[in-house]
Design a protein around this motif. Structure first.
Motif, mmCIF file in Angstrom:
data_model
loop_
_atom_site.group_PDB
_atom_site.id
_atom_site.type_symbol
_atom_site.label_atom_id
_atom_site.label_comp_id
_atom_site.label_asym_id
_atom_site.label_seq_id
_atom_site.Cartn_x
_atom_site.Cartn_y
_atom_site.Cartn_z
ATOM 1 N N HIS A 581 0.873 -1.185 0.000
ATOM 2 C CA HIS A 581 0.000 0.000 0.000
ATOM 3 C C HIS A 581 0.900 1.222 0.000
ATOM 4 C CE1 HIS A 581 -3.114 2.920 0.992
ATOM 5 N NE2 HIS A 581 -4.025 1.966 0.798
ATOM 6 N N ILE A 582 0.696 2.104 -0.968
ATOM 7 C CA ILE A 582 1.636 3.206 -1.170
ATOM 8 C C ILE A 582 1.657 4.180 -0.006
ATOM 9 C CG2 ILE A 582 -0.016 4.671 -2.402
ATOM 10 C CD1 ILE A 582 3.792 4.225 -3.006
ATOM 11 N N THR A 583 0.549 4.326 0.724
ATOM 12 C CA THR A 583 0.533 5.236 1.870
ATOM 13 C C THR A 583 1.510 4.765 2.939
ATOM 14 O OG1 THR A 583 -1.803 5.696 1.426
ATOM 15 C CG2 THR A 583 -0.955 6.374 3.561
ATOM 16 N N VAL A 584 1.578 3.463 3.142
ATOM 17 C CA VAL A 584 2.520 2.901 4.110
ATOM 18 C C VAL A 584 3.953 3.133 3.648
ATOM 19 C CG1 VAL A 584 3.282 0.774 5.246
ATOM 20 C CG2 VAL A 584 0.842 1.163 4.833
ATOM 21 N N VAL A 585 4.197 2.866 2.376
ATOM 22 C CA VAL A 585 5.555 3.007 1.833
ATOM 23 C C VAL A 585 6.016 4.462 1.905
ATOM 24 C CG1 VAL A 585 7.007 2.675 -0.205
ATOM 25 C CG2 VAL A 585 5.199 1.023 0.326
ATOM 26 N N MET A 586 5.136 5.387 1.559
ATOM 27 C CA MET A 586 5.522 6.803 1.590
ATOM 28 C C MET A 586 5.783 7.270 3.024
ATOM 29 S SD MET A 586 5.916 7.783 -1.418
ATOM 30 C CE MET A 586 6.261 9.484 -1.017
ATOM 31 N N ARG A 627 6.804 9.335 -7.642
ATOM 32 C CA ARG A 627 8.196 9.475 -8.094
ATOM 33 C C ARG A 627 8.759 10.832 -7.677
ATOM 34 N NH1 ARG A 627 6.154 7.585 -13.025
ATOM 35 N NH2 ARG A 627 6.580 9.574 -14.060
ATOM 36 N N ALA A 628 7.938 11.858 -7.816
ATOM 37 C CA ALA A 628 8.401 13.212 -7.491
ATOM 38 C C ALA A 628 8.748 13.335 -6.014
ATOM 39 C CB ALA A 628 7.331 14.238 -7.880
ATOM 40 N N ARG A 629 7.846 12.891 -5.133
ATOM 41 C CA ARG A 629 8.115 12.991 -3.701
ATOM 42 C C ARG A 629 9.279 12.092 -3.288
ATOM 43 N NH1 ARG A 629 8.070 16.574 0.278
ATOM 44 N NH2 ARG A 629 7.955 15.566 2.314
ATOM 45 N N ALA A 630 9.335 10.885 -3.860
ATOM 46 C CA ALA A 630 10.423 9.968 -3.526
ATOM 47 C C ALA A 630 11.766 10.535 -3.975
ATOM 48 C CB ALA A 630 10.175 8.606 -4.178
ATOM 49 N N SER A 631 11.782 11.238 -5.091
ATOM 50 C CA SER A 631 13.031 11.840 -5.566
ATOM 51 C C SER A 631 13.539 12.869 -4.568
ATOM 52 C CB SER A 631 12.811 12.507 -6.926
ATOM 53 O OG SER A 631 12.465 11.553 -7.904
ATOM 54 N N TYR A 632 12.639 13.685 -4.041
ATOM 55 C CA TYR A 632 13.046 14.672 -3.041
ATOM 56 C C TYR A 632 13.564 13.985 -1.783
ATOM 57 C CZ TYR A 632 12.646 17.754 0.938
ATOM 58 O OH TYR A 632 12.916 18.423 2.096
ATOM 59 N N LEU A 633 12.847 12.958 -1.322
ATOM 60 C CA LEU A 633 13.248 12.281 -0.087
ATOM 61 C C LEU A 633 14.567 11.527 -0.275
ATOM 62 C CD1 LEU A 633 9.734 11.020 1.045
ATOM 63 C CD2 LEU A 633 11.048 12.903 2.013
ATOM 64 N N PHE A 634 14.774 10.951 -1.442
ATOM 65 C CA PHE A 634 16.050 10.303 -1.746
ATOM 66 C C PHE A 634 17.182 11.331 -1.695
ATOM 67 C CE2 PHE A 634 19.106 9.162 -5.202
ATOM 68 C CZ PHE A 634 19.717 8.103 -4.546
ATOM 69 N N HIS A 635 16.944 12.485 -2.299
ATOM 70 C CA HIS A 635 17.952 13.562 -2.267
ATOM 71 C C HIS A 635 18.241 13.983 -0.825
ATOM 72 C CE1 HIS A 635 17.518 17.932 -1.328
ATOM 73 N NE2 HIS A 635 18.672 18.021 -1.941
#
Length: 1075
Positions: A581-586, A627-635
């Protein structure tokens, strides 16, 4: 008169139908009606006549829109009127209004289907009352009561007049006693006095008969309503049951409107309490809501004696009533849910019960914690409070957030009172009963933090998501408060919920996504609510403090984890990031990115976190917003933990995100020919914004490879070359007309991407340590050259110029003086096409370079200063007609003066008087003197005087050169004849500015300026010595008609006072001279 009446009627028709009227005629009608309203003292009689006028059949002659506006005219006349009416006006209004009531409400249809007219008339009638009562109109209510039950009718109350009475009472209460409405109006002393006078008169004269009439009508209507419901009687008029319900509803509203401002002995009696409790369970939702609101007003009634207040609360015994109603409504809701039905009306009733309970509890808390109250009051209120707390928890646990939140104010007050109690008695505060209660509150709070069973965050609108976020913030405040009361309780509970859930998932136990997300959210939240250690110490138990120099080299892996550390370790090791579930992953991503310090103490967790961020769960997710939010968090994660990323995985990690580094360029669809599509493309949010974070993360990963320079250079080239190739391709793409701007946007994106890669590297040190390993300068230079080529080709496009300036700022930060050789070419290309706003940004850019590079930019600065000054002078010389142009002038002056101040303070002042630039130095000084006298720019004046003071320090020294007059190379920069500038320009302006008529000694900003001027004047004298004192005493001050004694005293104080004392003296001197 008839002509004026007809004009008003026609204007109302036109104004009421804007779509069918000519625009000019429509505006003329509005203007005419506005003028009529402004003259309501003369025109109100026309409005009154139009409102009541009848035709031959007895029906109202004019349509609703005419009559409504006519009432507004009368309203305008009466509103805010505090003086008595003249006798004629009073008689006209009284007779007309009461005749209208008799014909329309007693014998007529009471404006059937015209609710808006009924409401407006009630308000106008209330204004007539407050304007004339009691002086001119003492029998107002008596006259009205005769119409409620006319002698010619049966014993039944007239329903229309009854409803009019109730609306009127509500309007009067709002006008004279509603503090919320009164606070929304501009304060008027006479109006406030009038309202107080009316309020007191009603209390003294008519309150008993008003209250009796209201309760009598309610009781009679209630009995009739029950009889009709039970089919004990037959209706005598159409819709009689519905009409009776309406009367009871509005009667209770009227009763509630005056509870807070008339004698409590009238409103709180055994009969009224019995009536209200009966109606609180009435089948009619409207009646129940009105009754609940009336009881709320009764609870909040202010009483002088705490004992009386406690007695009121005991008499009401609301706790027992609310408990029974809460249980009943909860059972009914459960039954509806089983039948898959909802009822928003019934839920609003539960909300009203929650508000009642919250008000009851807050009133009890006030009595309980007030030290001034008798012990009996405190104990009695405390006992009642204990009885309502379980009920508060039941409301708080309600599945509907709106219902649950109704008791939040009560819980807030209670926890605040607990904190005060603990502060006064730290050791004796906590009892087993309180601990049990706090545990229950904590459990309920965590339960409310969980997403609803049927929630789907992906399908919820923004308002619902925001509402849930706000709910969680409110609940977090409760966690904070409980943590203050018992830190171990919160830690133990949160730790238990998080660890048990994560362990269950790791053991392949089926979990709902709501439970999984809550567990991660608690781990995320714990760092906010836990008080104590920060940084690495928040996650491991250290034997003592570790000095700053050893923190990076200390091995933390052997230290035991704190509760938060255990939760973080369980979070990563459980594999919860694979939850479907993407909410959990995010929520997992948000948490690991937030607590970067944890990964410094458990480095084995770095790789699992990174893998989750970059695979199909994050950067490569199918949905672009993920993808956009994950990119920021990865950075963010890479940036914080750059030193803990294993070098051996960097190349593989870069390879895994290369496909995500393919620049996505999207042009918005043009909506009009005038649209600046490039401006919109770069200023509106786009997916490319998230790609910039990825480019920066890529740069950060490359920077990690500093120990293997050749491999680092190859990796950097592999990241940058696709971008420069794409940029070159875009430059070679022919543009087919002015609207074909995609290549321009592609170049912009490529330049920004190169800058983001450079941003990922650490700042170049100054000075450079002996063991410093240089970044791949050659690769960065290639990028800089490619950017300059693109700028030369596309410098007519503002977005390319802005991107270039931004990218070079980042390249310079990462490479230091290596890039300075490109600055002249950069400036030459930027200034071919520029607007004045860009010039301001460029001046800031140069100031940034001076700060970063100091004397390493001296040669470049020497080449720049004259052409840059020329551009700035041309901008300042241009006329400024609009406010935006004037603001731009102010900004340009401010940044240029800041630049000059920075040049001198950084000991780069040799560039101002070098062979290349000395011809423009006098112009700079002249400009500074002019700005110093420009009172339209107070901030510019202060900066100009500051600059002039710095020039004195550098070039004003007599005799051999001082340390201040040497540049960074030890070369003298003294200017022959500079002392003439001091005496002929600066000394006069130091006295001219404070003596100007525009100099306001009462303005605080001007006094700051005065201090600046005094400081400059003293600096001249301290720098030049006796020569300056002699000039003041013998030349300048006598020329200003200053007496010799005063001149000598002034010069003595300049010489003898310290800087602070003289500035104060000079300010007093200016004040005295102007008085």
């Amino acid at each position: 008169m008839d002509e004026e009446v007809n004009q008003i009627i026609q204007a109302i028709y036109i104004a009421a139908n804007p779509t069918t009227s000519d625009r000019l005629v429509y505006q003329q009608a509005l203007d005419f009606l506005t003028e009529v309203l402004s003259k309501s003292a003369d025109t109100w009689k026309i409005g009154l006549a139009l409102f009541v006028e009848s035709d031959a059949s007895g029906a109202r002659k004019h349509p609703p829109q005419v009559r409504l506006w006519s009432l507004r005219l009368v309203e305008n006349f009466l509103d805010e009127r505090v003086d008595p009416l003249d006798d004629e006006s009073f008689q006209t209004l009284q007779q007309t209004l009461f005749n209208y009531i008799q014909t329309e409400y007693v014998y007529g249809p009471a404006e059937a289907n015209q609710t808006f007219i009924r409401n407006k008339f009630s308000y106008v009638l209330s204004l007539f009352f407050v304007c004339t009562y009691p002086g001119q109109n003492p029998s107002f209510f008596s006259d009205l009561f005769t119409l409620i039950r006319p002698q010619s009718s049966s014993n039944s109350f007239n329903p229309h007049v009854s409803l009019l009475l109730f609306h009127l009472i509500i309007e009067i209460s709002g006008e004279v006693a509603d503090q919320l409405l009164k606070s929304a109006r501009a304060y008027s002393g006479p109006r406030h006095a009038r309202d107080t006078r009316v309020r007191d008169a009603v209390r003294e004269r008519d309150a008993p008969i008003i209250n009796e009439a209201v309760l009598t009508i309610i009781n009679e209507s209630n009995e009739r309503m029950k009889a009709l419901r039970n089919r004990e009687v037959q209706p005598v008029i159409e819709r009689e049951e519905e009409i009776k319900e309406e009367i009871v509803d509005w009667g209770i509203r009227a009763f509630g409107s005056y509870i807070h401002w008339i004698d409590i002995n009238l409103t709180v009696t055994p009969q009224t309490i019995q009536l209200l409790f009966a109606l609180l369970a009435d089948p009619s939702l409207a009646i129940r809501l009105a009754t609940s609101n009336a009881l709320l007003k009764m609870l909040q009634k202010g009483l002088k004696s705490p004992a009386d207040k406690l007695q009121l609360l005991k008499v009401l015994s609301l706790g027992e009533v609310l408990a029974a109603l809460e249980e009943r409504t909860r059972t009914e809701k459960t039954e509806r849910k089983a039948q898959n039905r909802t009822d928003e009306g019934e839920e609003s009733y539960r909300e009203s019960l929650g508000r009642l309970l919250s008000a009851l509890g807050q009133e009890l808390i006030k009595l309980w914690e007030d030290d001034k109250n008798d012990e009996d009051v405190s104990m009695g209120s405390g006992e009642l409070l204990e009885q309502v707390l379980p009920l508060m928890l039941r409301f708080m646990a309600d599945e509907y957030d709106d219902t649950s939140s109704t008791v939040f104010p009560l819980l807030t007050s209670l926890l605040t009172a607990y904190k005060r109690l603990k502060k006064s008695n730290p050791d004796g505060f906590m009892s087993s009963e309180k601990l049990t209660f706090l545990q229950q509150v904590l459990d309920t709070t965590l339960s409310k933090m969980k997403w609803d069973e049927d929630a789907d965050p992906d399908d919820m609108d923004e308002d619902d998501l925001t509402a849930f976020d706000l709910l969680r913030k409110d609940l977090r405040v409760f966690l904070d408060s409980i943590q203050t009361l018992d830190n171990d309780l919160v830690t133990r509970t949160v730790h238990s919920v998080a660890i048990s859930t994560l362990t269950a998932f790791n053991s392949s136990v089926n979990l709902t996504w709501q439970d999984a997300e809550l567990a991660i959210h608690l781990v995320y939240l714990y760092g906010e609510i836990a008080k104590g250690q920060k940084g690495r110490a928040a996650f491991v138990v250290l034997p003592g403090s570790i000095v700053k120099e050893k923190r990076k080299t200390t091995d933390y892996s052997n230290y035991p984890l704190t509760p938060h550390g255990e939760m973080m370790f369980a979070l990563v090791s459980s594999g919860i990031s694979t939850f479907p579930h993407i909410t959990v992953v995010m929520q997992f991503f948000e948490t690991v990115a937030r607590y970067a310090d944890f990964f410094k103490v458990r480095k084995e967790c770095v790789i699992p976190a990174i893998e989750a961020l970059v695979d199909g769960r994050g950067v490569h997710h199918q949905k672009s917003n993920i993808r956009a939010r994950a990119s920021y968090l990865f950075h963010k994660f890479i940036k914080e933990d750059r030193n803990d990323v294993p070098v051996e995985i960097v190349e593989r990690l870069l390879d895994s995100i290369r496909d995500a580094l393919v620049i996505q360029t999207d042009l918005p669809e043009p909506e009009s020919p005038e649209q600046d599509i490039l401006f919109d493309a770069v200023n509106e949010p786009s997916f490319f914004d998230s790609q910039l974070y990825l480019f920066e993360a890529a740069g950060t990963l490359v920077s990690v490879m500093f120990t293997v320079p050749e491999q680092q250079a190859a990796l950097l080239r592999s990241v940058m070359k696709p971008v420069t190739d794409e940029m070159e391709k875009a430059l070679q793409t022919p543009m087919q007309g002015p609207l074909d701007v995609l290549p321009v946007l592609q170049v912009h994106h490529c330049v920004m991407a190169l800058g983001a890669i450079a941003k990922g590297f650490v700042d170049f040190p100054n000075p450079v340590p002996p063991d410093y390993i240089l970044p791949p300068l050659e690769v960065f230079e290639q990028a800089a050259q490619a950017i300059l080529v693109s700028l030369d080709v596309m410098n007519r496009f503002k977005i390319v110029r802005e991107a270039t300036r931004s990218a070079f700022s980042r390249l310079l930060a990462s490479t230091g003086p290596t890039m300075t050789k490109y600055i002249p070419a950069l400036m030459g290309s930027l200034l071919v096409h520029f607007d004045s706003g860009e010039l301001v940004e460029f001046v800031r850019f140069i100031g940034h370079l001076i700060h970063k590079l100091q004397d390493q930019i001296l040669d470049v600065l020497d080449q720049l200063i004259t052409p840059l000054s020329t551009h700035i002078f041309s901008v300042l010389a241009a006329p400024s007609e609009t406010s935006s142009e004037r603001q731009l002038h102010l900004e340009t002056k401010k940044e240029y003066l800041n630049l000059l101040n920075n040049i001198i303070s950084s000991k780069q002042h040799v560039v101002l008087t070098s062979a290349r630039n000395k011809g423009g130095f006098e112009t700079i000084l002249t400009m500074a003197v002019q700005i110093a006298q420009d009172f339209s720019d107070n901030n510019g004046q202060k900066l100009a005087f500051s600059l002039l003071s710095r020039t004195i320090t550098v070039w004003g020294q007599p005799g051999p050169p001082s340390n201040e007059s040497l540049n960074g190379n030890g070369t003298s920069t003294q200017i022959p004849g500079f002392e003439r500038f001091l005496y002929e320009q600066l000394v006069p302006v130091a006295f001219k500015v404070p003596s100007s008529p525009q100099f306001n000694v009462k303005d605080g900003q001007m006094m700051v300026l005065c201090h600046e001027i005094g400081g400059m004047l003293q600096l001249i004298c301290k720098t030049r010595g006796q020569e300056a004192y002699d000039y003041l005493v013998n030349v300048f001050l006598p020329s200003q008609n200053c007496p010799p004694e005063m001149a000598t005293d002034f010069a003595t104080k300049i010489r003898d006072y310290d800087s602070k004392t003289f500035k104060k003296f000079f300010t007093d001197f200016v004040r005295a001279s102007r008085s």
